[in-house]
Design an enzyme around this catalytic site. Sequence first.
Site, short mmCIF file in Angstrom:
data_model
loop_
_atom_site.label_atom_id
_atom_site.label_comp_id
_atom_site.label_asym_id
_atom_site.label_seq_id
_atom_site.Cartn_x
_atom_site.Cartn_y
_atom_site.Cartn_z
N ASN A 90 0.87 -1.17 0.00
CA ASN A 90 0.00 0.00 0.00
C ASN A 90 0.91 1.22 0.00
OD1 ASN A 90 -1.91 1.96 0.37
ND2 ASN A 90 -2.80 1.07 2.22
N LYS A 148 3.39 0.86 3.16
CA LYS A 148 3.06 -0.19 4.12
C LYS A 148 3.09 -1.52 3.39
CE LYS A 148 -0.15 2.68 6.68
NZ LYS A 148 -1.50 3.13 6.60
N ARG A 182 -2.27 -2.26 -3.72
CA ARG A 182 -3.55 -1.56 -3.55
C ARG A 182 -3.52 -0.32 -4.45
NH1 ARG A 182 -5.40 2.52 1.01
NH2 ARG A 182 -7.57 2.64 0.40
N HIS A 202 -13.17 1.62 -0.46
CA HIS A 202 -13.13 0.51 0.51
C HIS A 202 -13.71 -0.77 -0.09
CE1 HIS A 202 -13.61 3.72 3.92
NE2 HIS A 202 -12.33 3.40 3.79
N GLY A 246 -14.00 3.29 10.08
CA GLY A 246 -12.64 3.49 10.56
C GLY A 246 -12.38 4.98 10.59
N ASN A 247 -11.13 5.38 10.36
CA ASN A 247 -10.88 6.80 10.25
C ASN A 247 -11.60 7.35 9.02
OD1 ASN A 247 -9.70 9.18 11.08
ND2 ASN A 247 -8.01 8.91 9.65
N ARG A 288 -13.37 14.03 7.72
CA ARG A 288 -14.16 14.37 6.52
C ARG A 288 -15.62 14.63 6.89
NH1 ARG A 288 -12.20 9.32 3.69
NH2 ARG A 288 -10.01 9.76 3.27
N ASP A 293 -10.33 11.15 16.50
CA ASP A 293 -10.29 9.73 16.88
C ASP A 293 -11.56 9.37 17.67
OD1 ASP A 293 -7.73 7.56 17.45
OD2 ASP A 293 -9.55 7.37 18.66
N ARG A 299 -12.30 7.04 19.72
CA ARG A 299 -12.13 6.70 21.14
C ARG A 299 -12.21 7.94 22.02
NH1 ARG A 299 -7.25 2.67 20.24
NH2 ARG A 299 -7.16 4.16 18.55
N GLY A 333 -11.80 -0.29 12.28
CA GLY A 333 -11.40 0.12 13.64
C GLY A 333 -12.54 0.39 14.60
N GLY A 358 -15.95 -0.05 13.89
CA GLY A 358 -16.98 -1.09 13.77
C GLY A 358 -16.63 -2.36 14.53
N ASN A 397 -14.36 -2.56 17.10
CA ASN A 397 -13.91 -2.39 18.49
C ASN A 397 -14.82 -1.62 19.42
OD1 ASN A 397 -11.26 -3.70 18.25
ND2 ASN A 397 -10.85 -2.06 16.79
N GLU A 406 -7.98 -6.32 4.53
CA GLU A 406 -7.79 -5.92 3.13
C GLU A 406 -6.51 -6.51 2.54
OE1 GLU A 406 -8.97 -1.78 4.54
OE2 GLU A 406 -9.32 -1.59 2.41
P1 AMP Z 1 -9.09 2.33 11.18
O1 AMP Z 1 -9.04 3.49 10.22
O2 AMP Z 1 -9.88 1.17 10.66
O3 AMP Z 1 -7.74 1.93 11.72
O4 AMP Z 1 -9.92 2.84 12.46
C1 AMP Z 1 -9.50 3.93 13.23
C2 AMP Z 1 -10.63 4.33 14.18
O5 AMP Z 1 -10.97 3.19 15.00
C3 AMP Z 1 -10.30 5.46 15.12
O6 AMP Z 1 -11.36 6.42 15.16
C4 AMP Z 1 -10.19 4.78 16.48
O7 AMP Z 1 -10.60 5.61 17.54
C5 AMP Z 1 -11.12 3.61 16.34
N1 AMP Z 1 -10.77 2.54 17.27
C6 AMP Z 1 -9.70 1.70 17.20
N2 AMP Z 1 -9.67 0.87 18.27
C7 AMP Z 1 -10.73 1.18 19.04
C8 AMP Z 1 -11.24 0.71 20.28
N3 AMP Z 1 -10.65 -0.30 20.94
N4 AMP Z 1 -12.37 1.27 20.75
C9 AMP Z 1 -12.98 2.28 20.11
N5 AMP Z 1 -12.55 2.78 18.94
C10 AMP Z 1 -11.44 2.25 18.40
#
Ligand code: AMP
Length: 397
Positions: free
Chosen positions: A7, A14, A90, A179, A209-210, A240, A283, A285, A331, A333, A335, A382
């Site tokens: 990627n 990566k 990718r 995606h 995710g982000n 975004r 983020d 979290r 991320g 979805g 977690n 992916e």
């Molecule tokens: P990704 O782009 O798929 O890596 O997802 C990143 C997003 O996932 C960020 O907003 C993180 O805050 C969220 N995320 C990752 N781990 C956790 C977790 N354990 N609990 C809540 N959100 C998480």
Amino acid sequence: MNILVINAGSSSLKYQFIDMQTEAVLAKGQCDRIGIEGSNIVQKAGGKVYKVIAPLKDHTDAFDAVVKALTDPEAGAVADMSSINAAGHRVVHGGERFTRSVLIDDQVLRAIEENIALAPLHNPANLTGIRACGDVMPGVPMVAVFDTAFHQTMPRRAYLYGLPYDYYTRLRVRRYGFHGTSHRFVSQRAAELLGRPIEQLKFVICHLGNGSSISAVDGGRSIDTTMGLTPLEGVLMGTRAGDMDPAITEFLCGAEDKSAHEITSVYNKQSGLLGLSGGLSSDWRDICDAALAGDDAARRTAEVFAYRIRKYIGAYATAMNGLDAVIFTAGIGENSHDARRLIMEDTEFLGIRMDEAKNKARETFISADDSRVKVMIVPTNEELAIARDTLEIVGKR
Ligand code: AMP
């Protein structure tokens, strides 16, 4: 067969190195700050960490560093380069030309180049990565896997914008969606987990995710998705804005004395969770923790985030005239049980009953046993999807 999955970004690269017999990740690494001072490579292989801070002036240097890391006698994964059998790249934008992954040749390279106008930030970096990889590993077959390809099955009623039609025919302005590799992987895995043929299933996939996108997958085919010509459209993301009135651009250009380019950059980089929370965080979290602690800026952000996704779940159930499962991935979805709970509030009319204990325990099925529509957590991968496509295409040669 061992496959190197790549990627390539403009200043980063990566990679994962995967043994396709076992689908085990032999090594995983990243080159950062390519072409910038302080460039480095970090790799993890078999519990060993390899880290080198060295000048990587371009992507060719970065691939040389990757080969060195993979074949390092102490911390590498293989003895020599002959164990790198194929590479899967990718590529963000395949336009209308690519409906599936392809073996890379000069024609494919030209076609990716032609799509640069549609993805000016990503496709040039992907191309640079492919060319550098070809230079460093001549003779190693390379496959391109496109983020847009899975969504090429969308019918025109889903991909056309309500603009003068010649913007589509002349300029190819339409919804493409992104995606796709994740939406495809997750829908296939969900069908396996349900033990039913994918042809009979209707899914709403929430890749959160982000960057986030929702898709409607009917019988294994994407029939609609939230991202559009670019990844800006759709739900609220880390930075975004997602869906909004296009007239806001002219309004803000006048009110803030900024160019359309500057305002679009605000939509991409300073909006979403970050913008709506007043700069708290991009983020999830951080937003979620602050919302649970009672912070109002975080609460309004979480409300908009969840509401937009729920709206699309309803819209896509209607678009498919039915729904078998809502699937969470990526991320957030995978977690965040809080995100899943907030999103799935007030969806009983669709035949959904959540089981909060299962949701908190992060089980695969997080709906109640008697829920007509299932709600599932299906981790995306992916890199593995890219490696599987690469194996299939290279194996057929
Ligand atoms: P990704 O782009 O798929 O890596 O997802 C990143 C997003 O996932 C960020 O907003 C993180 O805050 C969220 N995320 C990752 N781990 C956790 C977790 N354990 N609990 C809540 N959100 C998480």
